[in-house]
Scaffold this active site. Structure first.
Site, short mmCIF file in Angstrom:
data_model
loop_
_atom_site.label_atom_id
_atom_site.label_comp_id
_atom_site.label_asym_id
_atom_site.label_seq_id
_atom_site.Cartn_x
_atom_site.Cartn_y
_atom_site.Cartn_z
N HIS A 192 -10.73 -3.26 -1.13
CA HIS A 192 -11.46 -2.69 -0.01
C HIS A 192 -12.58 -1.90 -0.74
O HIS A 192 -12.38 -1.25 -1.87
CB HIS A 192 -10.53 -1.64 0.83
CG HIS A 192 -9.68 -2.36 1.47
ND1 HIS A 192 -10.01 -2.83 3.09
CD2 HIS A 192 -8.38 -2.82 1.57
CE1 HIS A 192 -9.08 -3.52 3.47
NE2 HIS A 192 -7.92 -3.43 2.49
N ARG B 27 -2.54 -11.95 4.18
CA ARG B 27 -3.94 -11.66 4.03
C ARG B 27 -4.10 -12.14 2.44
O ARG B 27 -3.14 -11.90 1.53
CB ARG B 27 -4.29 -10.12 3.55
CG ARG B 27 -4.09 -9.57 5.19
CD ARG B 27 -5.17 -9.70 5.95
NE ARG B 27 -6.45 -10.08 5.55
CZ ARG B 27 -7.57 -9.31 4.87
NH1 ARG B 27 -7.45 -8.17 4.89
NH2 ARG B 27 -8.55 -10.16 4.42
N HIS C 193 -6.92 -8.75 -2.11
CA HIS C 193 -8.60 -8.29 -1.97
C HIS C 193 -8.37 -6.65 -2.24
O HIS C 193 -7.40 -6.08 -2.49
CB HIS C 193 -8.89 -8.15 -0.56
CG HIS C 193 -8.04 -7.67 0.39
ND1 HIS C 193 -6.67 -8.32 1.08
CD2 HIS C 193 -7.93 -6.46 0.97
CE1 HIS C 193 -6.19 -7.19 1.86
NE2 HIS C 193 -6.84 -6.34 2.06
N TYR D 99 -0.24 -9.90 0.90
CA TYR D 99 0.50 -9.23 1.60
C TYR D 99 0.63 -9.72 3.32
O TYR D 99 -0.48 -10.14 3.63
CB TYR D 99 0.32 -7.56 1.66
CG TYR D 99 -0.95 -7.10 2.32
CD1 TYR D 99 -1.22 -6.95 3.71
CD2 TYR D 99 -1.98 -6.88 1.54
CE1 TYR D 99 -2.26 -6.55 4.18
CE2 TYR D 99 -3.20 -6.34 2.00
CZ TYR D 99 -3.44 -6.31 3.24
OH TYR D 99 -4.42 -5.72 3.73
N TYR E 208 0.80 -1.07 -0.04
CA TYR E 208 0.03 -0.11 0.04
C TYR E 208 0.82 1.26 -0.14
O TYR E 208 2.12 1.24 0.55
CB TYR E 208 -0.92 0.13 1.18
CG TYR E 208 -2.12 -0.84 1.20
CD1 TYR E 208 -3.22 -0.55 0.77
CD2 TYR E 208 -1.80 -2.18 2.02
CE1 TYR E 208 -4.48 -1.37 0.84
CE2 TYR E 208 -2.94 -2.90 1.63
CZ TYR E 208 -4.41 -2.67 1.51
OH TYR E 208 -5.14 -3.61 1.28
FE LIG Z 1 -6.19 -4.46 2.77
#
Ligand SMILES: [Fe+2]
Lengths: 254, 276
Positions: B196, B191, B194, B181, B142
């Site tokens: 959001h 995770r 995905h 990640y 991110y």
């Molecule tokens: Fe996330």
């Protein structure tokens, strides 16, 4: 409910791809027998990394500085250990000061028109603030409140709550406020309006201690304080609007 | 982006304790399985089907001190809660539904188109309403300051998009497929990939923030967040479907993901009531 005669689900069938109800496609068969509704999409946590995506410039400024009747709504978000939550997202949605629901775009643009909606993230000390207007009561005699939605890392699904004005319907008039400040005396609730808090169906259904978590306090500077406690002592009352178990996502597993 | 430099917490809550970092996936998986077994048993004994995640779900360690312990209190929605904020074209930039054109160069990764329909529990389209998305880049990183995953930042990818649904409730955006990640919930925690999503309905009661996943991800059974949803059918509702009709010739693969909000509480006297 004055729904058109056409079954909405049957309308969907024609538009969906015709696959069976799997993997995030609208189901081609079957409303939930318990509710007659389509099964809702689950929520998931907002996670830790929303800070660069959801907050936006002046999201917390529903009115410009110096606007007549501008009020500061502020508070701190706490976890179950009493520690501030520095990565929560708070949204408010409210009527204008006359109690009208605003149906106007521009909440992101923020061109100076009041839209009734705001968003902000908590700071390092768990604090948040909005510059807005006191909401009016949307129905005569009813208590006025901000509808508040809470998101956070570690919080799996959003939480709804209400922040009521301490004075019930409508704010104390500017004159009253000025008089109190001049006298240096404690700010008092407008007795004409305090009744509306007692008459509020939600507040009336709560023990006094729990009820207090939903009522903002008017600070000496005229601002409204609304702390949010996610867990433990003084835990804020969080709301579900589900009419029946299974009607939404909140029926079980709070 | 109010204060990008601020010190947002790392993903693991301090309350998870000193042992948190050494807890194994096996321990976590056992907890998840125990939870799901209990749910299944409950179902067989007549407990209601669950549609959302558990807020009280210990395998997601950050939730320990952040879930209410009291039951949610039933409220009949009042006027303001029966409406949602209105967003319009003027709130959104023309290029915000294309996450691949927000910089000078092309982002690295697998270009995808995601398309779907937003409807309420009664199956009615949610028209002209805001959809917000954010995600990691193809390497699972991110832009957020506190993302310390040592994977490359892509200077051509921010990973934030906004759009309005059309008159039939459809949304569509173009992006890069996000990577999985690591996070600090437990040792070697990952995770599943995905995106959001943040969605508004026609009334506040329908507000939802959630995550869309990709089909067949091997990380599904291991993920405490995805598995916080006890019901397998409910989990499936977060998984997009590969859709060849959404794929674009020599350009991008396509995914379809429909979103159903909760039922409306309002009495709809006319189809366009409240829509502007
Ligand atoms: Fe996330």
């Amino acid at each position: 409910m004055s729904e058109p005669t056409k079954d909405p689900a049957s309308e969907l069938i024609g538009k969906a791809t015709g696959e069976p109800a799997t993997n995030g496609l609208l189901p081609s068969t079957g409303l939930l027998p318990s509710t007659g509704l389509l099964p809702p999409t689950p929520g998931q946590t907002v996670g830790p990394f929303f800070g660069y995506a959801l907050p936006y410039e002046r999201g917390n400024e529903l009115v410009e500085p110096g606007t007549t009747g501008a009020v500061r709504l502020h508070g701190t978000v706490y976890d179950g250990a009493g520690s501030p939550v520095p990565d929560a997202l708070i949204e408010i949605w409210q009527a204008d000061s006359a109690g009208a629901v605003v149906r106007r775009s521009g909440s992101i643009l923020r061109d100076g028109t009041f839209t009734g909606w705001g968003r902000t993230e908590t700071d390092r000390e768990g604090g948040y603030w909005f510059r807005t207007l006191n909401p009016g009561a949307t129905e005569p005699g009813r208590a006025a409140f901000f509808a508040v939605t809470v998101f956070a890392r570690g919080l799996q699904d959003r939480l709804f709550t209400r922040a009521y004005l301490p004075d019930g319907a409508g704010a104390p008039s500017a004159d009253l406020l000025d008089a109190d400040l001049r006298d240096g005396g404690p700010l008092h609730s407008d007795p004409l309006h305090a009744d509306s808090l007692d008459a509020d169906p939600l507040l009336a259904s709560l023990e006094p201690e729990r009820r207090a978590t939903l009522v903002t306090s008017r600070e000496p500077d005229g601002s409204l304080r609304f702390d949010i406690r996610l867990q433990g002592e003084g835990e804020t009352v969080f709301l579900t609007y589900d009419g029946a178990p299974g009607a939404g996502r909140d029926g079980v597993g709070a | 982006m109010t204060d990008p430099g601020r010190d947002a917490a790392a993903e693991t809550a301090p309350s998870a304790g000193p042992d948190a970092a050494v807890e194994s996936q096996a321990q976590l998986s056992a907890e998840i399985e125990a939870g799901h077994d209990a749910y299944q048993k409950g179902l067989e004994q007549g407990a209601p089907e669950e549609f959302g995640p558990r807020r009280d779900w210990a395998p997601y360690r950050s939730s320990l001190l952040r879930h209410p312990t009291k039951d949610l209190h039933h409220a009949d929605p009042e006027t303001i809660e029966l409406f949602a904020p209105v967003f319009g074209e003027r709130d959104i930039g023309a290029l915000e539904a294309d996450l691949t054109v927000q910089h000078n160069g092309e982002p690295i990764g697998e270009r995808i188109v995601v398309r779907g329909r937003v409807v309420d529990g009664q199956g009615r389209p949610v028209r002209r309403q805001l959809v917000e998305v954010w995600q990691a880049n193809a390497a699972g990183r991110y832009i957020h300051k506190r993302d310390q995953h040592p994977a490359p930042i892509d200077p051509n990818f921010t990973g934030v998009g906004r759009m309005l649904t059309d008159d039939d409730g459809w949304y569509q955006f173009q992006t890069i497929k996000p990577g999985p990640y690591p996070w600090k919930n437990h040792f070697n925690a990952w995770r599943p990939a995905h995106i959001h999503f943040s969605l508004f309905g026609r009334e506040l009661t329908q507000r939802i923030v959630t995550q869309m996943y990709f089909p067949g991800d091997p990380l599904f059974p291991l993920d405490p967040i995805f598995q916080s949803i006890q019901d397998a059918r409910a989990r499936d509702r977060l998984v997009a479907t590969y859709d060849h009709d959404v794929s674009q010739h020599e350009w991008a693969t396509g995914y379809r993901w429909d979103i159903v909000l909760t039922g409306s509480h309002r009495t709809w006297t006319e189809p366009e009531d409240g829509d502007e």
